[in-house]
Structure formats: C-alpha cells, structure tokens
Design a protein around this motif. Structure first.
Motif, PDB file in Angstrom:
ATOM      1  N   SER A  98      49.672  43.142  39.823  1.00 60.08           N
ATOM      2  CA  SER A  98      48.935  43.883  38.945  1.00 60.08           C
ATOM      3  C   SER A  98      47.874  42.575  38.541  1.00 60.08           C
ATOM      4  O   SER A  98      48.065  41.764  38.678  1.00 60.08           O
ATOM      5  CB  SER A  98      49.518  44.290  37.737  1.00 60.08           C
ATOM      6  N   PHE A  99      46.637  43.305  38.213  1.00 57.86           N
ATOM      7  CA  PHE A  99      45.369  42.233  38.003  1.00 57.86           C
ATOM      8  C   PHE A  99      44.511  42.791  36.860  1.00 57.86           C
ATOM      9  O   PHE A  99      44.508  44.102  36.726  1.00 57.86           O
ATOM     10  CB  PHE A  99      44.864  42.003  39.172  1.00 57.86           C
ATOM     11  N   LYS A 100      43.846  42.018  36.324  1.00 55.55           N
ATOM     12  CA  LYS A 100      42.632  42.414  35.547  1.00 55.55           C
ATOM     13  C   LYS A 100      41.286  41.422  35.951  1.00 55.55           C
ATOM     14  O   LYS A 100      41.592  40.385  36.579  1.00 55.55           O
ATOM     15  CB  LYS A 100      42.730  41.932  34.001  1.00 55.55           C
ATOM     16  N   VAL A 101      40.328  42.268  35.945  1.00 51.97           N
ATOM     17  CA  VAL A 101      38.988  41.760  36.195  1.00 51.97           C
ATOM     18  C   VAL A 101      38.871  40.598  35.195  1.00 51.97           C
ATOM     19  O   VAL A 101      38.618  40.880  33.768  1.00 51.97           O
ATOM     20  CB  VAL A 101      37.840  42.854  36.456  1.00 51.97           C
ATOM     21  N   VAL A 102      38.183  39.399  35.651  1.00 54.40           N
ATOM     22  CA  VAL A 102      37.764  38.448  34.893  1.00 54.40           C
ATOM     23  C   VAL A 102      36.421  37.810  34.904  1.00 54.40           C
ATOM     24  O   VAL A 102      35.699  36.989  34.199  1.00 54.40           O
ATOM     25  CB  VAL A 102      38.729  37.017  34.799  1.00 54.40           C
ATOM     26  N   GLY A 103      35.458  38.378  35.897  1.00 52.45           N
ATOM     27  CA  GLY A 103      34.221  37.732  36.045  1.00 52.45           C
ATOM     28  C   GLY A 103      33.968  38.442  37.430  1.00 52.45           C
ATOM     29  O   GLY A 103      34.482  39.015  38.322  1.00 52.45           O
TER      30      GLY A 103
END
Length: 103
Positions: A98-103
């Motif tokens: 799982s991941f989240k967009v950070v840039g």
C-alpha cells in the motif's frame, strides 16, 4: 531512490488516490513502510509521481479479499484474481504494497 513501475492505464487512478496499493510477486517484495519511491510507467519509463510505502503485507493468492480489490480500485475480488493470474499465472504467495502519493 527506489523505483516502482505501473501500467500507463493506471496513472490516473494512482494520481487521483483511487488506487492505493499494488500486488506484486516476491521479486518485488523488498519495499518497506516509510520508503519513498519514484513511480514510473512500465511501457515508456515516464515518471508518474513519488509515493511513500505505507504498508507491506505478504498474502496468499487464495486469501485475497475485498480490502485488496478495493485498494487496487477494482469492484470485485474475482476481477483482482483474474488480473493477477494474467500477470502471475502460477504464483501462490504475493506481496500487497500500500502507498500514498507524496509528490
């Protein structure tokens, strides 16, 4: 910086936050929570964004459930399994990243 690739057709889903995870085989199980990676398109190696790995879970193919399908932005588990069998025809043990967009 580590790198991860996605099919071009998934770019909008990733950038919109609808796709928050990916399922890979053991060759891509080296990611860990807190790691920041650069995401690129698989077909033409174009940068999509930076992502922070939020979690890594080893999961058996038969244990995939609605949570996994939803994070992959798929409405049903059977669709997730169908897609994964196209990519990993015989793999039994997979890695849910799982991941989240950070840039």
């Amino acid at each position: 910086m580590d790198k991860i690739t996605f099919f071009k057709r998934l770019e909008r889903q990733i950038l919109s936050g609808k796709k928050t995870a990916t399922i890979r085989d053991k060759s891509e199980s080296h990611y860990y929570p807190g790691l920041v990676v650069e995401a690129f398109t698989h077909e033409d190696d174009r940068k999509i964004c930076k992502q922070e790995i939020v979690g890594v879970e080893h999961v058996e193919f038969e244990k995939l459930n609605r949570k996994h399908a939803k994070a992959e932005n798929l409405p049903f588990v059977f669709m997730l399994k169908w897609v994964l069998r196209k990519i990993y025809p015989t793999e039994k043990s997979l890695c849910f990243i799982s991941f989240k967009v950070v840039g």
